[in-house]
Design an enzyme around this catalytic site. Structure first.
Site, mmCIF file in Angstrom:
data_model
loop_
_atom_site.group_PDB
_atom_site.id
_atom_site.type_symbol
_atom_site.label_atom_id
_atom_site.label_comp_id
_atom_site.label_asym_id
_atom_site.label_seq_id
_atom_site.Cartn_x
_atom_site.Cartn_y
_atom_site.Cartn_z
ATOM 1 C CE LYS B 86 43.757 13.087 -6.066
ATOM 2 N NZ LYS B 86 43.488 12.219 -4.925
ATOM 3 N N GLY B 158 37.283 18.236 -2.024
ATOM 4 C CA GLY B 158 37.114 19.583 -2.568
ATOM 5 C C GLY B 158 36.023 20.384 -1.903
ATOM 6 N NE ARG B 170 31.423 9.282 14.776
ATOM 7 C CZ ARG B 170 31.989 9.142 15.980
ATOM 8 N NH1 ARG B 170 32.228 7.952 16.470
ATOM 9 N NH2 ARG B 170 32.316 10.216 16.685
ATOM 10 N N GLY B 219 37.878 16.485 2.586
ATOM 11 C CA GLY B 219 37.231 17.518 3.396
ATOM 12 C C GLY B 219 38.052 18.014 4.576
ATOM 13 N N GLY B 240 43.719 17.683 0.736
ATOM 14 C CA GLY B 240 43.664 18.033 -0.678
ATOM 15 C C GLY B 240 43.659 19.522 -0.863
ATOM 16 C CB SER B 241 40.942 21.777 -1.908
ATOM 17 O OG SER B 241 40.498 20.728 -2.740
#
Lengths: 172, 299
Positions: B86, B158, B170, B219, B240-241
């Site tokens: 990143k 996160g 959407r 998420g 991610g997390s």
């Protein structure tokens, strides 16, 4: 691409899916990831059996899976064609490019895309294998092999709009 | 491979080509070599190398920057799958450093602290492909117009909370469908509103989709989250997390990979969802102060 040529296509994820098709493409992607799926769903022996009689085309990562020997790093493979594959030989994404390529059996050059391509080389004939035939070279280096009805190429053809190789494959 | 004499290259086509190779796979955030190996073993199609995963950045605060190149190089040496990293929004020097490493994909990410208050990186100037986040069609097309070869939803990184990624998937779909209802004048006005060339907007209207792949991110915490995003049209997911903040990362990583591939097979989803241990704790979006929302970063 294949659909536009009148072929019906199925995404093969299990041995049941494989039983419904008469020719198979091992597409581009990540060979490490694909190998894990092949093992998890017992597809290795099934594909080996399939390729004894049916056309199979390994493209880029698919060529790595189809090769007899995989290097840098070494990795299991399907052992379908008498070639070696050096993974990520041409470096990272920075070294990817498109080039016209003359292929044996085709009148016009195709547009070949090399994306994190492997290096493919013929291996000497062995007990089980004769030599694979070279169908295309780029600056002397073989990039496309055939052995019986099995194809392996280090470049991509599925991203452009040239269907001449796909037509040839459907005639195998 | 260096470019050979007499070859022609369409750099953008090649960049989108690598993005397409990642479709159906899973891209996982990793902070060290050990995690990168776990991700590769689980069947990840690429890893995102970063010093702190988004949930830690959120907890620690401070300015979040590009990771130490040494750490990225170590991960690159440890795995054979593509490695991404990143840079801060608009930080072209960080992007140049990553390109010098030979990174496979650069994520110009809202997860890091933005470096430019007005502009994103001019991604056409790089050979390395870029992925960027978006919350709606206008934002996605601005990034693509700047040269992004891959889009992802911003979601809310996160949090382990999928609601924002769903909202963005959407919204982009709705915005694309809406183009069909617009007159020629309406299209011109929409292109102005989006700050993108009319030709690009017409292309999207014609094809009914973005000109580059669109993945979900921000998420994703469970196999079901991954399957949900795929069913809503995401061509794959970034996690991610979610993985390494869970109780059993190797098991969850494998399950998310399977769920991403078999996203429309409920029996398979059931099978891979059983007994995974505790998922990451997660955050409710309404409990985050407005200035803490990462999705608002980017222009």
């Amino acid at each position: 691409m294949l659909s536009s040529l009148g072929a019906e296509t199925v995404r093969v994820r299990t041995t049941d899916d494989l039983a419904t098709v008469d020719r198979l493409i091992l597409p581009g992607g990540e060979s490490t990831t694909m190998l894990r799926f092949l093992k998890l769903y017992d597809l290795i022996p099934a594909i080996q059996e399939f390729a004894k009689t049916q056309p199979l085309w390994g493209i880029c990562a698919g060529a790595i899976l189809a090769a007899r020997e995989v290097l840098t790093p070494s990795q299991e493979s399907l052992n379908l064609i008498n070639i070696s594959a050096h993974r990520n030989f041409y470096g990272s994404q920075l070294e990817s490019f498109t080039t016209p390529l003359t292929v044996l059996g085709l009148t016009n050059p195709i547009s070949a895309q090399f994306i994190r391509a492997p290096l493919l080389n013929a291996l000497p004939p062995s007990e089980h294998f004769s030599s694979a035939e070279v169908l295309a070279r780029l600056d002397q280096q073989p990039v496309f092999f055939a052995q019986g009805k099995t194809w392996a190429c280090s470049f991509h053809v599925e991203l452009g709009d040239d269907s001449s190789l796909h037509e040839l494959f459907l005639k195998l | 491979m260096t470019q050979k004499n007499g070859t022609s290259a369409d750099p953008f086509e090649i960049k989108v080509g690598l993005a397409k190779m990642l479709c159906n796979g899973v891209i996982m955030d990793v902070i060290d070599v050990e995690q990168a190996r776990v991700a590769e073993d689980a069947g990840a199609v690429a890893v995102m190398a970063l010093e702190r995963v988004p949930s830690d950045i959120r907890r620690d605060g401070g300015v979040a920057r590009m990771s130490d190149p040494k750490m990225i190089e170590d991960i690159k040496a440890a795995v054979s799958i593509p490695v991404m990293a990143k840079v801060r929004i608009g930080h072209l020097a960080e992007a140049q450093i990553l390109e010098a490493i030979g990174i496979d994909f650069i994520d110009e990410s809202e997860v890091l602290t933005p470096a430019d208050p007005h502009l994103h990186v001019n991604k056409h100037l790089f050979k390395t492909p870029f992925v960027c986040g978006a919350t709606d069609l206008g934002e996605a097309l601005r990034r693509i117009n700047e040269g992004a070869a891959l889009m992802r939803t911003k979601g809310e990184a996160g949090t382990g909370n999928i609601i924002e990624a769903v909202r963005h998937l959407r919204e982009i779909r709705r915005n694309i469908d809406e183009l069909k209802t617009l007159s020629a004048e309406g299209m011109t006005a929409r292109a102005e509103q989006y700050r993108v060339p009319l030709a690009l907007l017409n292309q999207v209207r014609e094809s009914g989709q973005l000109p580059v792949p669109n993945f979900a991110a921000g998420g994703v915490a469970t196999p079901a989250d991954a399957a949900l995003c795929r069913q809503l049209g995401a061509e794959t997911v970034f996690v991610g997390s979610g993985i390494f903040k869970s109780e059993n990362p190797p098991l969850l990583a494998k399950a998310v990979v399977q769920a991403t591939c078999f996203y429309n097979d409920p029996k398979k989803l059931l099978e891979v969802s059983r007994g995974l241990g505790q998922a990451m704790r997660g955050l409710e979006i309404s409990k985050i102060a407005p200035e803490g929302l990462l999705a608002n970063r980017g222009w």
